[in-house]
Scaffold this motif. Structure first.
Motif, PDB file in Angstrom:
ATOM      1  N   SER A  60       0.746  -1.261   0.056  1.00 21.24           N
ATOM      2  CA  SER A  60      -0.021  -0.213  -0.274  1.00 21.24           C
ATOM      3  C   SER A  60       0.624   1.309   0.323  1.00 21.24           C
ATOM      4  O   SER A  60       1.566   1.841   1.195  1.00 21.24           O
TER       5      SER A  60
ATOM      6  N   LYS B  82      -2.150   6.503  -1.374  1.00 18.98           N
ATOM      7  CA  LYS B  82      -2.594   6.772  -2.186  1.00 18.98           C
ATOM      8  C   LYS B  82      -3.899   6.806  -2.149  1.00 18.98           C
ATOM      9  O   LYS B  82      -4.658   8.166  -2.383  1.00 18.98           O
ATOM     10  N   MET B  83      -4.266   6.298  -2.072  1.00 19.77           N
ATOM     11  CA  MET B  83      -5.841   5.975  -2.204  1.00 19.77           C
ATOM     12  C   MET B  83      -7.085   6.833  -0.532  1.00 19.77           C
ATOM     13  O   MET B  83      -7.679   7.713  -0.887  1.00 19.77           O
TER      14      MET B  83
ATOM     15  N   ALA C 122      -4.269  -0.728   4.936  1.00 21.92           N
ATOM     16  CA  ALA C 122      -3.508  -2.039   4.420  1.00 21.92           C
ATOM     17  C   ALA C 122      -3.360  -2.506   5.465  1.00 21.92           C
ATOM     18  O   ALA C 122      -1.974  -2.854   6.158  1.00 21.92           O
TER      19      ALA C 122
ATOM     20  N   ALA D 122      -1.497  -4.989   8.373  1.00 23.24           N
ATOM     21  CA  ALA D 122      -1.425  -6.490   8.644  1.00 23.24           C
ATOM     22  C   ALA D 122      -2.292  -7.352   9.342  1.00 23.24           C
ATOM     23  O   ALA D 122      -2.291  -6.947   9.693  1.00 23.24           O
TER      24      ALA D 122
ATOM     25  N   ILE E  60      -9.300  -3.570  13.563  1.00 30.53           N
ATOM     26  CA  ILE E  60      -9.431  -1.842  14.083  1.00 30.53           C
ATOM     27  C   ILE E  60     -10.683  -1.634  13.655  1.00 30.53           C
ATOM     28  O   ILE E  60     -11.385  -0.929  13.964  1.00 30.53           O
TER      29      ILE E  60
ATOM     30  N   GLU F 197      -9.131  -7.686  -2.241  1.00 33.55           N
ATOM     31  CA  GLU F 197      -9.378  -9.057  -2.712  1.00 33.55           C
ATOM     32  C   GLU F 197      -8.718  -8.839  -4.472  1.00 33.55           C
ATOM     33  O   GLU F 197      -8.588  -8.388  -4.922  1.00 33.55           O
TER      34      GLU F 197
ATOM     35  N   ASN G  24     -12.240  -3.397  -3.745  1.00 38.35           N
ATOM     36  CA  ASN G  24     -11.447  -3.241  -5.234  1.00 38.35           C
ATOM     37  C   ASN G  24      -9.971  -4.379  -5.092  1.00 38.35           C
ATOM     38  O   ASN G  24      -9.849  -5.434  -4.692  1.00 38.35           O
TER      39      ASN G  24
ATOM     40  N   LYS H  12      -6.975   7.988  -9.015  1.00 36.08           N
ATOM     41  CA  LYS H  12      -7.046   7.918  -7.168  1.00 36.08           C
ATOM     42  C   LYS H  12      -8.047   9.296  -6.803  1.00 36.08           C
ATOM     43  O   LYS H  12      -8.778   9.376  -5.940  1.00 36.08           O
TER      44      LYS H  12
HETATM   45  O1  PMT Z   1      -2.214   2.600  -0.812  1.00 37.82           O
HETATM   46  P1  PMT Z   1      -2.844   2.283  -2.431  1.00 37.82           P
HETATM   47  O2  PMT Z   1      -1.398   2.082  -2.634  1.00 37.82           O
HETATM   48  O3  PMT Z   1      -3.478   4.212  -2.730  1.00 37.82           O
HETATM   49  O4  PMT Z   1      -4.261   0.899  -2.385  1.00 37.82           O
HETATM   50  C1  PMT Z   1      -5.336   1.727  -1.914  1.00 37.82           C
HETATM   51  C2  PMT Z   1      -6.034   0.254  -0.978  1.00 37.82           C
HETATM   52  C3  PMT Z   1      -5.253  -1.012  -2.488  1.00 37.82           C
HETATM   53  C4  PMT Z   1      -4.351   0.143   0.082  1.00 37.82           C
HETATM   54  C5  PMT Z   1      -6.946   0.403  -0.567  1.00 37.82           C
HETATM   55  O5  PMT Z   1      -7.975   0.503  -2.202  1.00 37.82           O
HETATM   56  C6  PMT Z   1      -7.685  -0.651   0.174  1.00 37.82           C
HETATM   57  O6  PMT Z   1      -7.930  -1.829  -0.789  1.00 37.82           O
HETATM   58  N1  PMT Z   1      -7.441  -0.925   1.117  1.00 37.82           N
HETATM   59  C7  PMT Z   1      -8.285  -2.257   2.537  1.00 37.82           C
HETATM   60  C8  PMT Z   1      -6.912  -2.435   2.667  1.00 37.82           C
HETATM   61  C9  PMT Z   1      -7.170  -4.172   3.208  1.00 37.82           C
HETATM   62  O7  PMT Z   1      -6.484  -4.284   3.886  1.00 37.82           O
HETATM   63  O8  PMT Z   1      -8.154  -4.856   2.761  1.00 37.82           O
HETATM   64  P2  PMT Z   1      -8.683  -6.254   3.514  1.00 37.82           P
HETATM   65  O9  PMT Z   1      -9.531  -6.700   2.130  1.00 37.82           O
HETATM   66  O10 PMT Z   1      -7.873  -6.704   3.656  1.00 37.82           O
HETATM   67  O11 PMT Z   1      -9.582  -6.037   4.587  1.00 37.82           O
HETATM   68  C10 PMT Z   1     -10.600  -5.532   5.205  1.00 37.82           C
HETATM   69  C11 PMT Z   1     -10.931  -3.404   5.963  1.00 37.82           C
HETATM   70  O12 PMT Z   1     -10.743  -4.362   7.035  1.00 37.82           O
HETATM   71  C12 PMT Z   1      -9.935  -2.417   5.225  1.00 37.82           C
HETATM   72  O13 PMT Z   1     -11.390  -1.505   5.922  1.00 37.82           O
HETATM   73  C13 PMT Z   1      -9.510  -2.771   6.202  1.00 37.82           C
HETATM   74  O14 PMT Z   1      -8.710  -1.343   6.414  1.00 37.82           O
HETATM   75  C14 PMT Z   1     -10.020  -3.282   7.693  1.00 37.82           C
HETATM   76  N2  PMT Z   1      -8.760  -3.931   8.508  1.00 37.82           N
HETATM   77  C15 PMT Z   1      -8.008  -5.031   8.062  1.00 37.82           C
HETATM   78  C16 PMT Z   1      -7.337  -5.653   8.807  1.00 37.82           C
HETATM   79  C17 PMT Z   1      -7.139  -5.701  10.992  1.00 37.82           C
HETATM   80  N3  PMT Z   1      -6.150  -6.081  11.478  1.00 37.82           N
HETATM   81  N4  PMT Z   1      -7.861  -3.964  10.055  1.00 37.82           N
HETATM   82  C18 PMT Z   1      -8.484  -3.480   9.753  1.00 37.82           C
HETATM   83  O15 PMT Z   1      -9.458  -2.527  10.012  1.00 37.82           O
END
Ligand code: PMT
Length: 430
Positions: free
Chosen positions: A229, A232-233, A293, A295, A326, A350, A373, A409
Motif C-alpha cells: 500500500s 495514495k487512495m 492495508a 497486516a 481495527i 481482494e 477493490n 485516485k
Molecule cells: O494505498 P494504495 O497504494 O493507494 O492502495 C489502496 C488500497 C488497495 C490499499 C485500498 O484501496 C484498499 O483496498 N484498502 C484495504 C486493504 C485491506 O487491508 O483490505 P482487507 O480486505 O484486508 O481489509 C478489510 C478492511 O478491514 C479494510 O478496511 C482494512 O483497513 C480493515 N482492517 C483489516 C485488518 C485489520 N487487522 N484491521 C482493519 O481495520
C-alpha cells in the motif's frame, strides 16, 4: 416521494450521441415537480432538436449567449441566478476542457462561471477519450474547482467499444439529483431568492477519520512484515474530505506522500499503534473510513537483536499471531446513546470473488459501506495512480451496489466521498 417539487434546475446538454437520454431525464424531472430550463450547445442541437425539450419542459430552450429575444425574457445572468442546480448531461470531453480552463465562449460555459449554484457534470464519451490523461487531468481540475463529477457508466458504447464512458441511465441521473436535493446539507442554502447563498459543503460540521497506507510489523530491529500500500487512495480521500469542509484526521502507516493541506495526521507503524490512535478518536469521529492495508498477522515475538543467518539452518519458521481488527472494533455497536458508534466504511482488497468477499465483510464487520477493490489487476489497487471500485452501501437488510469506473485516485476519492456523505446524511435522517 422526491424532494424535487419547485426545485429550479438548469439541464445543460452538450453534443454527444447520449443527448437523447437527456430528453428522458427532463421528463422525469418535470414529472417530479421540478422547474427545468434547458440550455443546449450548438453541438447538442446536431443530435437532438431544442423543440423536443421545449415540449417536455414547457419552456423555450436557451441556445445563444447574446440573443436579444432571449435576453429580453430571461437573460443569461438572470438564468445563472435562477438556478439551484446546474446539471450537464452529457458533458463532452471538449466541454470538460473548456470548463476546466474557465472558457465562457457560449451560453452554457458562461452560466457555469456566472452561477453560484452547484454544477454537476455527467461526462459521456468514448472509453479511450475518458481514459486519456488529458481528460483525467481535466476531471481532476474540475473537481478541484468545485464541480461535481457523476461517474460515467461502463458497458457497450454507441461506437462499439466497451468500457467506461457511457452516460448513466436517466433514472440513475434522476436519483443522483434527487439525493442531492434530499441531503440535508443543501437545505436552506437556496431559498427563493435572486441572490442565492453558495451551497453548504457536504462535510461541514463533520469529523472524519481515515486510515491509510500499510502497517509494518517488526520481526527484529531491521526486518518487518508489510504490504504494497502506497497510501495514495487514503490520502486522496482525506484531501476530498477537506474539500467538502470536514475536519479530517488521518492515521497513516509509513508512506512517501505529503500530508494534504488542512489534514491532521498521526503517523503510526504497527496495527496495534493504529488501533490505539483510532480508539482515541472513536468518540469524536462521525465518519470512519478504513482504507489502510493493515497486516492481518504480526510476529508472536519480536527479536531484540538482528536475527542471524544460521549456517546449518535452511529454514526459518516464524510464529505469527492475529492482529486486532481495527475496523471491526470501531464499528462495534455501543450501548451509550450519547456516544454512538461512527458511521463505518471499510475497503476490501481482494484478488478473487471480490464482490462476494466484500459483501461478507460489510455484514460481518457491521459496516455501513464497503469499497470493493480488485487488487488482482495491477493497473488499480496497491501502489497504482488509478483505481476502479464497487461501492456497497447497507441500510438494514438492504445492500445497494454502485460501481465506479476507473479514474485517478484523486477523482475517485472525491466521487467516493461525495457518495458516502450523501448516504451518511440520508441514514442520519432515517
Ligand atoms: O494505498 P494504495 O497504494 O493507494 O492502495 C489502496 C488500497 C488497495 C490499499 C485500498 O484501496 C484498499 O483496498 N484498502 C484495504 C486493504 C485491506 O487491508 O483490505 P482487507 O480486505 O484486508 O481489509 C478489510 C478492511 O478491514 C479494510 O478496511 C482494512 O483497513 C480493515 N482492517 C483489516 C485488518 C485489520 N487487522 N484491521 C482493519 O481495520
Amino acid at each position: 416521494m422526491t424532494g424535487l417539487i419547485n426545485k429550479r434546475i438548469i439541464l445543460g446538454i452538450s453534443g454527444g450521441i447520449a443527448a437523447y437520454k437527456s430528453a428522458f431525464l427532463a421528463r422525469l424531472l418535470v414529472k417530479a415537480g421540478a422547474k427545468v430550463n434547458v440550455v443546449m450547445t450548438q453541438g447538442a442541437q446536431a443530435f437532438i432538436q431544442p423543440l423536443t425539450f421545449q415540449a417536455l419542459t414547457g419552456h423555450p430552450v436557451h441556445t445563444h449567449l447574446l440573443n436579444p429575444e432571449a435576453e429580453a425574457g430571461m437573460g443569461h445572468i438572470e438564468l445563472a441566478r435562477w438556478a439551484e442546480l446546474i446539471i450537464i448531461a452529457p458533458t463532452t470531453a471538449d466541454l470538460m476542457a473548456r470548463l476546466a480552463t474557465g472558457h465562457a465562449g457560449d451560453l452554457l460555459t458562461t452560466l457555469c462561471l456566472a452561477s453560484k449554484a452547484p454544477v454537476h457534470l455527467a461526462p459521456a464519451m468514448n472509453q479511450a477519450m475518458w481514459q486519456h490523461p488529458a481528460t483525467q487531468r481535466n476531471a481532476q481540475l474540475l473537481t478541484e474547482l468545485g464541480y461535481t463529477l457523476i461517474p460515467p457508466a461502463e458497458g457497450e458504447q454507441a461506437c462499439g467499444d466497451v468500457g467506461a464512458g457511457r452516460l448513466p441511465e436517466p433514472e440513475t441521473l434522476f436519483s443522483w439529483i434527487d439525493s442531492f436535493f434530499k441531503s440535508s446539507f443543501f437545505k436552506n442554502s437556496f431559498v427563493e431568492s435572486n441572490q442565492p447563498e453558495p451551497a453548504k459543503k457536504l462535510g461541514e460540521g463533520l469529523r472524519i477519520t481515515i486510515t491509510a497506507g500499510p502497517t509494518q510489523e517488526p520481526l527484529d530491529p531491521v526486518r518487518y512484515l508489510s504490504n504494497h500500500s502506497s497510501g495514495k487512495m487514503g490520502y486522496a480521500l482525506a484531501a476530498a474530505a477537506v474539500e467538502q469542509g470536514a475536519t479530517v484526521k488521518l492515521i497513516s502507516g509509513p508512506v512517501n506522500l505529503a500530508i494534504p493541506d488542512g489534514v491532521h495526521c498521526t503517523h503510526i507503524t504497527t496495527a496495534a499503534q493504529m488501533l490505539e490512535a483510532c480508539e482515541k478518536l472513536r468518540s469524536t469521529t462521525d465518519v470512519f473510513i478504513a482504507c489502510a492495508a493493515v497486516a492481518d498477522y504480526r510476529a508472536e515475538a519480536v527479536a531484540d537483536q538482528k536475527m542471524k543467518k544460521q549456517a546449518n539452518q535452511d529454514e526459518l519458521i516464524l510464529k505469527l499471531v492475529k492482529n486486532p481488527d481495527i475496523l471491526a472494533t470501531m464499528a462495534q455497536a455501543t450501548v451509550d446513546t450519547h456516544k454512538p458508534r461512527p458511521f463505518c466504511v471499510g475497503f476490501a482488497a481482494e484478488t478473487q470473488q471480490v464482490e462476494d468477499y466484500a459483501q461478507d465483510k460489510l455484514v460481518r464487520k457491521n459496516l455501513d459501506a464497503i469499497v470493493a477493490n480488485d487488487v488482482s489487476d495491477s493497473s488499480i489497487g496497491f501502489g497504482s495512480d488509478e483505481n476502479r471500485v464497487i461501492l456497497f452501501t447497507r441500510a438494514g437488510e438492504c445492500i445497494h451496489r454502485d460501481p465506479l469506473p476507473q479514474s485517478s485516485k484523486g477523482v475517485l476519492g472525491q466521487q467516493l466521498l461525495f457518495k458516502l456523505l450523501v448516504f451518511y446524511k440520508e441514514q442520519q435522517k432515517s
